[in-house]
Enzyme design. Structure first.
Site, PDB file in Angstrom:
ATOM      1  N   LYS A 229      13.528  16.920   9.176  1.00 43.93           N
ATOM      2  CA  LYS A 229      13.515  16.750   7.719  1.00 43.93           C
ATOM      3  C   LYS A 229      12.881  17.993   7.126  1.00 43.93           C
ATOM      4  O   LYS A 229      11.699  18.263   7.328  1.00 43.93           O
ATOM      5  CB  LYS A 229      12.736  15.496   7.320  1.00 43.93           C
ATOM      6  CG  LYS A 229      12.746  15.242   5.814  1.00 43.93           C
ATOM      7  CD  LYS A 229      11.984  13.969   5.477  1.00 43.93           C
ATOM      8  CE  LYS A 229      11.974  13.717   3.976  1.00 43.93           C
ATOM      9  NZ  LYS A 229      11.216  12.504   3.627  1.00 43.93           N
ATOM     10  N   ARG A 239      13.538  12.496  -6.405  1.00 48.17           N
ATOM     11  CA  ARG A 239      12.192  12.271  -6.937  1.00 48.17           C
ATOM     12  C   ARG A 239      12.238  11.549  -8.273  1.00 48.17           C
ATOM     13  O   ARG A 239      11.339  10.778  -8.604  1.00 48.17           O
ATOM     14  CB  ARG A 239      11.442  13.603  -7.016  1.00 48.17           C
ATOM     15  CG  ARG A 239      11.135  14.113  -5.613  1.00 48.17           C
ATOM     16  CD  ARG A 239      10.495  15.462  -5.548  1.00 48.17           C
ATOM     17  NE  ARG A 239      10.324  15.847  -4.138  1.00 48.17           N
ATOM     18  CZ  ARG A 239      10.066  17.060  -3.718  1.00 48.17           C
ATOM     19  NH1 ARG A 239       9.923  18.036  -4.593  1.00 48.17           N
ATOM     20  NH2 ARG A 239       9.937  17.323  -2.431  1.00 48.17           N
ATOM     21  N   ARG A 250       5.458  19.730  -0.051  1.00 48.88           N
ATOM     22  CA  ARG A 250       5.292  19.103   1.261  1.00 48.88           C
ATOM     23  C   ARG A 250       5.549  20.086   2.399  1.00 48.88           C
ATOM     24  O   ARG A 250       5.905  19.695   3.503  1.00 48.88           O
ATOM     25  CB  ARG A 250       6.230  17.897   1.366  1.00 48.88           C
ATOM     26  CG  ARG A 250       5.914  16.828   0.337  1.00 48.88           C
ATOM     27  CD  ARG A 250       6.933  15.701   0.360  1.00 48.88           C
ATOM     28  NE  ARG A 250       6.551  14.662  -0.599  1.00 48.88           N
ATOM     29  CZ  ARG A 250       7.402  13.968  -1.342  1.00 48.88           C
ATOM     30  NH1 ARG A 250       8.697  14.197  -1.241  1.00 48.88           N
ATOM     31  NH2 ARG A 250       6.968  13.046  -2.173  1.00 48.88           N
ATOM     32  N   GLU A 266      11.068  19.033  17.801  1.00 47.98           N
ATOM     33  CA  GLU A 266      10.844  17.733  17.184  1.00 47.98           C
ATOM     34  C   GLU A 266      11.716  16.659  17.845  1.00 47.98           C
ATOM     35  O   GLU A 266      11.279  15.520  18.056  1.00 47.98           O
ATOM     36  CB  GLU A 266      11.153  17.805  15.688  1.00 47.98           C
ATOM     37  CG  GLU A 266      10.217  18.688  14.884  1.00 47.98           C
ATOM     38  CD  GLU A 266       8.905  17.986  14.519  1.00 47.98           C
ATOM     39  OE1 GLU A 266       8.681  16.849  14.988  1.00 47.98           O
ATOM     40  OE2 GLU A 266       8.106  18.585  13.768  1.00 47.98           O
ATOM     41  N   LYS A 281      18.094  15.958   7.952  1.00 51.23           N
ATOM     42  CA  LYS A 281      18.050  15.811   6.496  1.00 51.23           C
ATOM     43  C   LYS A 281      17.442  17.070   5.888  1.00 51.23           C
ATOM     44  O   LYS A 281      16.365  17.484   6.337  1.00 51.23           O
ATOM     45  CB  LYS A 281      17.200  14.580   6.134  1.00 51.23           C
ATOM     46  CG  LYS A 281      17.067  14.305   4.646  1.00 51.23           C
ATOM     47  CD  LYS A 281      16.192  13.088   4.394  1.00 51.23           C
ATOM     48  CE  LYS A 281      16.067  12.811   2.900  1.00 51.23           C
ATOM     49  NZ  LYS A 281      15.235  11.632   2.604  1.00 51.23           N
ATOM     50  N   SER A 307      20.238  13.677  -2.345  1.00 50.94           N
ATOM     51  CA  SER A 307      20.475  13.578  -3.776  1.00 50.94           C
ATOM     52  C   SER A 307      20.993  14.871  -4.392  1.00 50.94           C
ATOM     53  O   SER A 307      21.880  14.849  -5.255  1.00 50.94           O
ATOM     54  CB  SER A 307      19.177  13.165  -4.476  1.00 50.94           C
ATOM     55  OG  SER A 307      18.145  14.123  -4.230  1.00 50.94           O
ATOM     56  N   TYR A 346      25.260   8.364  -0.913  1.00 44.90           N
ATOM     57  CA  TYR A 346      25.278   7.518  -2.104  1.00 44.90           C
ATOM     58  C   TYR A 346      26.701   7.137  -2.499  1.00 44.90           C
ATOM     59  O   TYR A 346      26.890   6.259  -3.347  1.00 44.90           O
ATOM     60  CB  TYR A 346      24.558   8.233  -3.254  1.00 44.90           C
ATOM     61  CG  TYR A 346      23.118   8.545  -2.907  1.00 44.90           C
ATOM     62  CD1 TYR A 346      22.136   7.561  -3.004  1.00 44.90           C
ATOM     63  CD2 TYR A 346      22.737   9.809  -2.443  1.00 44.90           C
ATOM     64  CE1 TYR A 346      20.816   7.831  -2.663  1.00 44.90           C
ATOM     65  CE2 TYR A 346      21.425  10.082  -2.097  1.00 44.90           C
ATOM     66  CZ  TYR A 346      20.471   9.093  -2.204  1.00 44.90           C
ATOM     67  OH  TYR A 346      19.160   9.359  -1.838  1.00 44.90           O
TER      68      TYR A 346
END
Length: 357
Positions: A229, A239, A250, A266, A281, A307, A346
């Site tokens: 991610k 958000r 982040r 990872e 992602k 998004s 979505y």
């Protein structure tokens, strides 16, 4: 020096053959004329032919619908930066889940948007919190028709908007956050989630949550690891969708966009800690990472079409710059071609309806 024809080097035998044909008339072979004998276009000649030989296909069952359940509203609230996406009431959430299942979608990923937030994200571990209620609502509406996935992260529930608990310096405390994730996992499992998605990119999150679930006898609950991610610029509309309170960024815990090999590190850790599925992602900006992950594993691989990717297509289509449906379908196909087994998008219900025709 005599130059060869486009078909290759001229030989004495071929010259002799040509002279013989000339004596009979202008019968020039395809090979001698330099025309291609191998014609890939033969397999593109019609829609039926293209479908017959297609290497990759997107099925409705490959798709997972992300949805937002918001507390304290009496009607769905549109997300302005994501046309067509809303924050759901319990009733509209049930309808959206039922419509997705009817279209052939087989997964739903739930995000909770609480009325009240605090420093430790208490609403995320409240057995009657908005996300836990959403899980129960979808279960009562669709039974086992949909695989119910829930986001396991604190960012929607904290007043500072970070994915974990902060220490006295204001930095995310990795190990204190793991303890909160374990608590979240247990209430989400009890509410009826089939799959938990630890998305905070804390070190050791998959293993810690897996141990907590197993100790509670919830060995049946699967884990979808957000393995790679990235700290991406494409999260902006999300958000808004979760009413994020984030200040700062982040970058200290999400993966650096400059790194690809790090994703494989990872991946190795998540698999060793018990991940049942893994995810990359965002999706389209990281297709190279998706391919590398898919080549390295035998577990299912997911891609999240986030998004910002959604918003770009919708905005360009609204301007008339691209063909909307073709663009949507092409983006979904590119994830499959890059190695994804399932795609969070979505457009899941809409695309599934179109694919099912």
């Amino acid at each position: 020096m005599r130059r060869a024809r486009p078909g290759g080097r001229v030989t004495r035998a071929r010259r002799a053959g040509a002279e013989t044909r000339d004596a009979k008339g202008p019968d020039v072979s395809v090979e001698d004329a330099g025309f291609p004998q191998v014609r890939p276009r033969r397999l593109r000649s019609s829609a039926a032919m293209r479908e017959l030989v297609a290497e990759y296909r997107v099925r409705p069952a490959d798709l997972v619908l992300p949805v937002f359940a918001r507390e304290g509203i009496d009607r769905p609230v549109p997300v302005s930066s994501m046309p067509g996406v809303v924050q759901h009431t319990p009733d509209s959430l049930r309808r959206a889940a039922a419509e997705a299942a009817e279209a052939g979608v087989r997964g739903i990923m739930l995000f909770g948007v609480p009325e009240h937030k605090d420093a430790v994200g208490s609403a995320g571990t409240d057995p009657d919190g908005v996300l836990q209620r959403a899980i129960r609502d979808v279960r009562s509406e669709t039974g086992d028709t949909l695989v119910i996935m829930s986001d396991l992260c604190l960012d929607e529930f904290t007043d500072h908007g970070h994915c974990g608990v902060l220490d006295e310096r204001g930095a995310v405390d990795n190990d204190a956050t793991l303890a909160r994730y374990a608590e979240m996992a247990l209430v989400q499992a009890e509410a009826g989630a089939d799959v938990l998605g630890p998305s905070g990119m804390m070190d050791g999150q998959v293993g810690h949550v897996r141990r907590a679930l197993d100790a509670a006898g919830r060995t049946d609950v699967a884990m979808l690891a957000y393995t790679a991610k990235y700290a991406s610029a494409f999260y902006g509309p999300f958000r808004e969708a979760v009413n994020s309170s984030l200040t700062g960024d982040r970058k200290s815990y999400q993966q650096d966009p400059a790194n690809g090999r790090e994703a494989l590190r990872e991946l190795e850790l998540d698999l060793a800690e018990g991940a049942d599925m893994v995810m990359v992602k965002p999706g389209m900006p990281y297709l190279d990472v998706l391919r590398r992950v898919a080549d390295a594993v035998t577990v299912p691989v997911a891609a999240y079409q986030i998004s910002g990717e959604y918003a770009m297509v919708e905005a360009a289509a609204e301007k008339g710059w691209i063909e909307r449906e073709r663009a949507i379908d092409e983006t979904l196909l590119c994830f499959k071609r890059a190695g994804a087994d399932l795609v969070l998008t979505y457009w899941a219900t809409e695309a599934a309806r179109r694919l099912g025709r």
